[in-house]
Design an enzyme around this catalytic site. Structure first.
Site, PDB file in Angstrom:
ATOM      1  N   GLY A 143       0.660  -1.291   0.004  1.00  0.00           N
ATOM      2  CA  GLY A 143       0.017  -0.060  -0.125  1.00  0.00           C
ATOM      3  C   GLY A 143       0.775   1.357   0.086  1.00  0.00           C
ATOM      4  N   GLY A 186      -4.168   5.165   1.847  1.00  0.00           N
ATOM      5  CA  GLY A 186      -4.949   5.219   3.227  1.00  0.00           C
ATOM      6  C   GLY A 186      -5.661   6.469   3.013  1.00  0.00           C
ATOM      7  N   CYS A 208      -3.848   9.487   3.752  1.00  0.00           N
ATOM      8  CA  CYS A 208      -2.617   9.577   3.124  1.00  0.00           C
ATOM      9  C   CYS A 208      -2.694  10.474   2.103  1.00  0.00           C
ATOM     10  CB  CYS A 208      -2.053   8.422   2.541  1.00  0.00           C
ATOM     11  SG  CYS A 208      -2.251   6.945   3.477  1.00  0.00           S
ATOM     12  N   MET A 223       0.438   9.127   9.986  1.00  0.00           N
ATOM     13  CA  MET A 223       1.745   9.134  10.757  1.00  0.00           C
ATOM     14  C   MET A 223       2.687  10.020  10.178  1.00  0.00           C
ATOM     15  SD  MET A 223       0.814   7.657  13.156  1.00  0.00           S
ATOM     16  CE  MET A 223       2.265   8.076  13.937  1.00  0.00           C
ATOM     17  N   GLU A 245       2.843  14.349   4.414  1.00  0.00           N
ATOM     18  CA  GLU A 245       2.164  13.147   3.464  1.00  0.00           C
ATOM     19  C   GLU A 245       1.339  12.865   4.038  1.00  0.00           C
ATOM     20  OE1 GLU A 245       4.906  10.701   1.557  1.00  0.00           O
ATOM     21  OE2 GLU A 245       6.529  12.205   1.151  1.00  0.00           O
TER      22      GLU A 245
HETATM   23  P1  XMP Z   1      -6.782   3.706   6.210  1.00  0.00           P
HETATM   24  O1  XMP Z   1      -7.359   4.195   5.035  1.00  0.00           O
HETATM   25  O2  XMP Z   1      -7.120   1.981   6.767  1.00  0.00           O
HETATM   26  O3  XMP Z   1      -5.106   3.333   5.940  1.00  0.00           O
HETATM   27  O4  XMP Z   1      -6.740   4.567   7.534  1.00  0.00           O
HETATM   28  C1  XMP Z   1      -4.076   3.137   7.123  1.00  0.00           C
HETATM   29  C2  XMP Z   1      -2.595   3.126   6.554  1.00  0.00           C
HETATM   30  O5  XMP Z   1      -2.196   4.391   6.039  1.00  0.00           O
HETATM   31  C3  XMP Z   1      -0.694   4.179   5.845  1.00  0.00           C
HETATM   32  N1  XMP Z   1      -0.412   5.919   6.446  1.00  0.00           N
HETATM   33  C4  XMP Z   1      -0.120   6.768   6.053  1.00  0.00           C
HETATM   34  N2  XMP Z   1       0.137   6.890   4.481  1.00  0.00           N
HETATM   35  N3  XMP Z   1       0.820   9.150   4.957  1.00  0.00           N
HETATM   36  C5  XMP Z   1       0.667   8.111   4.056  1.00  0.00           C
HETATM   37  O6  XMP Z   1       0.806   8.239   2.949  1.00  0.00           O
HETATM   38  C6  XMP Z   1       0.528   9.198   6.450  1.00  0.00           C
HETATM   39  O7  XMP Z   1       0.904  10.058   6.854  1.00  0.00           O
HETATM   40  C7  XMP Z   1       0.024   7.800   6.530  1.00  0.00           C
HETATM   41  N4  XMP Z   1      -0.285   7.389   8.078  1.00  0.00           N
HETATM   42  C8  XMP Z   1      -0.607   6.080   7.978  1.00  0.00           C
HETATM   43  C9  XMP Z   1      -0.287   3.379   6.747  1.00  0.00           C
HETATM   44  O8  XMP Z   1       0.108   2.505   6.070  1.00  0.00           O
HETATM   45  C10 XMP Z   1      -1.790   2.822   7.606  1.00  0.00           C
HETATM   46  O9  XMP Z   1      -1.696   1.571   7.908  1.00  0.00           O
END
Ligand code: XMP
Length: 489
Positions: free
Chosen positions: A299, A303, A306, A391, A426
Site C-alpha cells: 500500500g 490510506g 494519506c 503518521m 504526506e
Molecule cells: P486507512 O485507509 O485504513 O489506512 O486509514 C491506514 C494506513 O495508511 C498508512 N498511513 C499513511 N500513509 N501518509 C501516508 O501516505 C501518512 O501520513 C500515513 N499514516 C498512515 C499506513 O500504511 C496505515 O496502515
C-alpha cells in the site's frame, strides 16, 4: 520513460462476479488466514500501527476478536515493551499470582483463605516462596483431629506434578488429563512458585477458540519498528517481551536501507516473524521476501489520511498494487502472505482485497473512532468524534518532537526522519465518527466477508482467490452500487 500496459485499479473500480455456490449458510465458511506461514488468524484483520489507532487496549480487543493489533512505534522502546507486556498479561493460560499459604500455617487458616478467595485449593510455600505442597478443601475436610498444620495435611511437593513457565496449553492439558489433576503449579528453575494452571484455564483458553493466542494462551500482538540506528535493539526488546510479529514499517519499503534492515533482522532473529513494507509492485514484494520477510505489506498512498500520492505523484491504486505484488511473489515461487494496508472503507473492500491476492488487511481510520483507539472522543458539531492522523501528518510529526523533548527517548535518527516523519507532510489530521467497540465493527466486517465468500462460491479465502473474477465498472456502475434514488433515513 514508459507507461504501464495495464490500468491501475482500486476497490471502487471493480466488482466481483457472483459464482455458483455450494455454500448454504454463512456459517459454512472459514474466514481464517495466515499472517505469516506460522501464524494464522481466525479474523484476517490487523489494526494499523498508527498512534491514533493501536496501543495496548486496541491490541487486546483485536486479538480477542481473532485478529491482531500492531502497536505503533512512536514511543520509547521501554514504553512499547510495556505495551506488549500489557497485552500479554491481559489473558493467559496461567494465573500469575496464585493464592498461597505458608507450610506452618494452621489448617483453619488455610480453610479461611480458601473461603475468602473462593478457591478449592492453595499452593503451599516455604519461607523462600518455593513449592512445598498443595492443600485442598478435601484434605482439610478429611483430616483427622491430630492434623493441625498445613504441612501435615497437604500433598507434598514430591507427589505433585509441576511445570515450567514455558509450558504450552496442549502440554498442560495432557498432563492434567494423564494425572487426573485439577491444578498444575508453575515453578521457575529455582523451584519458586510463579503461577498456577487450572483445568478451567485450559478449557477457557480453548473455548475462546477464535481469539488469537500464542502457545502459552496469551493474546497475540504485533509491534512496529523502523530502520533507525536504535531499531535492532528495539526489535530485540520487543521479541524478548513476547511480541509475535515485528512490522518493519517504512513509507517506501522498496528502498535499499529497508531491504538491508530485513536482512539484518533475519540474521539476528532467525525465528522472528517479520512483516516488511510498504510496497506496491512485484519487484518490491519479491525483493523484501528474498531479503527474508515472512509477509509483505502492500500500500503506497491508499490510506484515508494519506496524501503521499498528491505530494509526491507516486503510488499504485490499491487493487492493482495487491495483484501485482501477489503475482510478483508467485512468479518467483515465493509463498508468503500479503497484507493489504490502507483504503478499506467497507466489508466489500475487504472481500475485494482478499480476492485480489491479499491474505490479511490492515485497517486504520475505520478503527480510529473506536472506544479502544487511543484518545478520548470529543463533540464536534453535536456529533461524538475521535481524531485520526496520518503518521506523516504535521500533527503527528509535531507530537513526536514534543515527546522527544519530554525525554521519551524516541529514536529520531537521520534515517528515521526520512521515513514518515517528513517536514513536508504526506498525511492529514481528521476526525471520524465515534463508533463504539471495535469488536462490533470487526463483527460487521467478518459478516460481510462470510457473505462475500458465499457469493464467490468459496469455503475459504484461498478458494475465493482461485474463483475470483473481477469486472471493471463505470461511474454509472459505481452509482448503482450504493443506495440511490431514495432518501436515507
Ligand atoms: P486507512 O485507509 O485504513 O489506512 O486509514 C491506514 C494506513 O495508511 C498508512 N498511513 C499513511 N500513509 N501518509 C501516508 O501516505 C501518512 O501520513 C500515513 N499514516 C498512515 C499506513 O500504511 C496505515 O496502515
Amino acid at each position: 520513460m514508459n507507461i504501464r500496459a495495464h490500468k491501475g485499479l482500486t476497490f471502487d473500480d471493480v466488482l466481483l462476479v457472483p459464482k455458483r455456490s455450494p455454500i448454504a449458510s454463512r456459517r459454512d465458511v472459514d474466514t481464517s488466514a495466515a499472517v505469516t506461514n506460522t501464524i494464522r488468524l481466525a479474523t484476517p484483520i490487523l489494526s494499523a500501527n498508527m498512534d491514533t489507532v493501536t496501543e495496548w487496549e486496541m491490541a487486546v480487543a483485536m486479538a480477542r476478536a481473532g485478529g491482531m493489533g500492531v502497536l505503533h512505534r512512536f514511543m520509547s522502546v521501554e514504553q512499547q515493551v510495556r505495551q506488549v507486556n500489557k497485552v500479554k498479561r491481559a489473558q493467559g493460560l496461567m494465573v500469575d499470582n496464585p493464592y498461597t499459604v505458608a507450610e506452618n500455617a494452621s489448617i483453619a487458616e488455610a480453610d479461611r483463605l480458601m473461603e475468602q478467595h473462593d478457591v478449592g485449593g492453595l499452593i503451599v510455600v516455604n519461607g523462600d516462596k518455593k513449592l512445598v505442597g498443595l492443600i485442598t478443601r478435601r484434605d482439610i475436610l478429611l483430616a483427622p483431629d491430630d492434623v493441625l498444620t498445613v504441612a501435615q495435611a497437604m500433598t507434598r511437593a514430591d507427589h505433585i506434578v509441576s511445570v515450567g513457565p514455558s509450558v504450552t496449553s496442549a502440554e498442560a492439558r495432557a498432563l492434567l488429563y494423564q494425572h487426573r489433576l485439577e491444578k498444575l503449579p508453575v515453578v521457575d528453575r529455582d523451584g519458586k512458585v510463579v503461577g498456577l494452571i487450572t483445568s478451567r484455564d485450559v478449557v477457557r483458553v480453548e473455548e475462546r477458540s477464535q481469539a488469537s493466542v500464542d502457545g502459552k494462551g496469551r493474546l497475540r500482538v504485533g509491534a512496529a519498528i523502523g530502520v533507525g540506528s536504535g531499531e535492532m535493539a528495539r526489535a530485540e526488546a520487543l521479541l524478548e517481551a513476547g511480541a509475535d510479529l515485528l512490522v518493519l514499517d517504512i513509507a517506501h519499503g522498496h528502498a535499499e536501507h529497508c531491504i538491508d534492515m530485513v536482512k539484518s533482522l533475519r540474521r539476528a532473529f532467525a525465528d522472528a516473524q517479520i512483516v516488511a513494507g510498504n510496497v506496491a509492485t512485484a519487484d518490491g514484494a519479491r525483493e523484501l521476501a528474498e531479503a527474508g520477510a515472512d509477509a509483505i505489506k502492500v500500500g503506497i498512498g491508499p490510506g484515508s489520511i494519506c496524501t503521499t500520492r498528491i505530494v509526491t505523484g507516486f503510488g499504485v491504486p490499491q487493487l492493482t498494487a495487491i495483484m501485482d505484488s501477489a503475482s510478483g511473489l508467485a512468479a518467483a515461487g515465493i509463498d508468503i502472505p500479503i497484507i493489504a494496508d490502507g483504503g478499506i472503507k467497507t466489508s466489500g473492500d475487504l472481500v475485494k482485497a482478499l480476492a485480489a491476492g491479499a491474505h490479511i488487511v490492515m485497517i486504520g481510520s475505520l478503527f480510529a473512532g473506536c472506544e479502544e483507539a487511543p484518545g478520548s472522543p470529543v463533540i464536534r458539531d453535536g456529533q461524538k468524534v475521535k481524531v485520526v492522523r496520518g503518521m506523516a501528518s504535521l500533527g503527528a510529526a509535531m507530537g513526536r518532537r514534543a515527546a522527544e523533548r519530554d525525554g521519551q527517548g524516541i529514536d529520531e535518527s537521520a534515517e528515521d526522519q526520512e521515513d514518515w516523519d517528513k517536514v513536508v507532510p504526506e498525511g492529514v489530521e481528521a476526525v471520524v465518527p465515534y463508533r463504539g467497540h471495535v469488536a462490533e465493527i470487526v463483527y460487521q466486517l467478518v459478516g460481510g466477508l462470510r457473505s462475500g465468500l458465499s457469493y464467490g462460491g468459496a469455503h475459504s479465502i484461498e478458494e475465493l482467490q482461485r474463483n475470483a473474477e473481477f469486472i471493471e465498472i463505470t461511474a454509472a456502475g459505481v452509482r448503482e452500487s450504493g443506495s440511490h434514488d431514495v432518501r436515507r433515513l
